[in-house]
Design an enzyme around this catalytic site. Sequence first.
Site, short mmCIF file in Angstrom:
data_model
loop_
_atom_site.label_atom_id
_atom_site.label_comp_id
_atom_site.label_asym_id
_atom_site.label_seq_id
_atom_site.Cartn_x
_atom_site.Cartn_y
_atom_site.Cartn_z
N ARG A 73 0.80 -1.23 0.00
CA ARG A 73 0.00 0.00 0.00
C ARG A 73 0.83 1.27 0.00
NH1 ARG A 73 -2.95 -3.76 1.61
NH2 ARG A 73 -1.09 -4.33 2.75
N THR A 74 1.76 1.36 0.95
CA THR A 74 2.45 2.63 1.12
C THR A 74 3.24 2.98 -0.13
OG1 THR A 74 2.57 2.21 3.47
CG2 THR A 74 4.03 3.92 2.62
N LYS A 102 25.50 -4.33 -0.47
CA LYS A 102 26.98 -4.23 -0.46
C LYS A 102 27.46 -3.58 0.82
CE LYS A 102 27.07 -3.41 -5.46
NZ LYS A 102 27.25 -2.34 -6.43
N ARG A 123 11.25 3.57 3.76
CA ARG A 123 10.75 2.57 4.73
C ARG A 123 11.95 1.74 5.17
NH1 ARG A 123 5.49 -1.20 4.58
NH2 ARG A 123 4.65 0.82 5.15
N HIS A 151 4.55 5.88 11.57
CA HIS A 151 4.11 5.77 10.17
C HIS A 151 3.14 6.93 9.95
CE1 HIS A 151 3.04 4.25 6.37
NE2 HIS A 151 2.83 2.97 6.65
C1 NCD Z 1 1.38 -1.04 7.99
C2 NCD Z 1 2.87 -0.91 8.20
O1 NCD Z 1 3.65 -1.21 7.31
O2 NCD Z 1 3.24 -0.48 9.27
N1 NCD Z 1 1.01 -1.23 6.67
C3 NCD Z 1 0.79 -0.15 5.89
O3 NCD Z 1 1.66 0.65 5.65
N2 NCD Z 1 -0.45 0.06 5.47
C4 NCD Z 1 0.76 -2.00 8.91
C5 NCD Z 1 1.33 -3.37 9.04
O4 NCD Z 1 2.26 -3.76 8.35
O5 NCD Z 1 0.80 -4.10 9.87
#
Ligand code: NCD
Length: 484
Positions: A73-74, A102, A123, A151
């Site tokens: 999703r993100t 590396k 991320r 997040h």
């Molecule tokens: C979440 C995350 O990555 O923290 N997912 C997301 O970005 N929608 C929630 C999760 O992984 O449980």
Amino acid sequence: MPARNMTPRTKASTRHLVSINDLTNSEIECVFDVAQAYLNELGDRQLKYRIGRGKRVAPDSILATLFFEPSTRTRLSFESAMLRLGGSIITSADPATSSAAKGESLADSVRVVGNYADLLVIRHPRDGAARLAAEYASVPVINGGDGSHEHPTQTLCDLFTLKQKHKSIKNLKVAISGDLKGSRTIHSFVYALARFGATIEPLPAPGMELPPHVDRRLREEFSSKIVARALEQGAASIDALYVTADEPHQQSLFSGPEIDYERVVIEKKIDAVYVTRFQKERWSEKDVSYPKIDAAFLKNAKYSQASVMHPLPRVGELDAAIDSDIRAIYFQQAAYGVPVRMALISLLLGLERGKSLRRFESGFQNNRLPIYDQPRSMGVQCVNPNCIVHEPSESQYVRNKFHVVRAAHQCLLRCAYCETDLDSFVTANNRSKWYSHGRNLLSDAGEPSKEMLAFATEEDACKEGFHLRKNTRPGTARKATAAS
Ligand code: NCD
């Protein structure tokens, strides 16, 4: 040789989004106004929550997604958002095929990729990684989830969804279920909810309560008051309920006429149940008892109007049988990722006429906290083993850097990267080589002087050749320890 202060880098005017607390409430509302405008203009004609068309808002801009952890999703909603804005994307989604394999540091990667793109979304599995990236990048960094820290853009989607459904994001009553300790989505979400005057009902899986530093901030910095400890019959899992005044951050509101919080809390219906999965990648235990949200749970009258939310992915904790229930809004929540992120991108790039996050001077914490900043080789380090400061590849790029927070009794150190609190340490003077148990010495003179150090324990200070401060009156040091 100790690393020199290598915090050069980012222009003072560059705005990053690392924590939800980097945005003021009015900035959050501003993001929502822009997101709403995009939905109105570019929304799918059938599915009102879906962006169906694009617009050439950012034709010359490039967004880079640097993902060191899995995501659907993100990353895809950020990329979709940039493409809908007419911009371009470059992506590194598999650490195994990037220079990370590396051994390249994050600090180097973001300095390189900052020359290829105008905005970075990061991320990373380590808490505080996004803050480190923001320190080194020359372009805005957006935190797409760092370890179990935060997040913030998920929270923007969550709040926007609540606003669509409930018309307002003020004074909501929200139950949060599952892994409250490991879920970064929860940490950003509860700060934001409290700042908009919510009542938060934690429903943690056993042993997965909110981390102590998040709990402390809710109470001490976000004006949340804990009530109804185990008040409800048969609701043993409720060990705390956070109630925030209508206008948060004004403690004085609590000294007004007595409000029967307990009654208010029990009688009020829940507006939303926010479900999270067990963050198995952040725990060593694999077999845990975990709450399941299903039709039977939602039968309780207090959930009769509750929206059911989930950041997704779900892995069994949210019964698919409720997908057709009118209260289930998690797929809309995921869809709103596109307009919300379109708004955020265009604001951070300064592409919205008359509106720009770049023009706001600071985030929520407009009274900047003093910073304790020492080389990594000197004195106390962050106590969170998953903090980015403990990542070997970053060791030359991180420092022992903490915000000095005046807590209820004595000051504490909050890691500037992962925001974990350290509330047990001794202070020391590097010139005179003394140490003391008086923690407030660090913040007595506003910004801590470079001479002042902190050690995790008295033993650590002694090992480095420090001695107990001579003019400490007999017994003072011990008393200070007891108060800590
Ligand atoms: C979440 C995350 O990555 O923290 N997912 C997301 O970005 N929608 C929630 C999760 O992984 O449980």
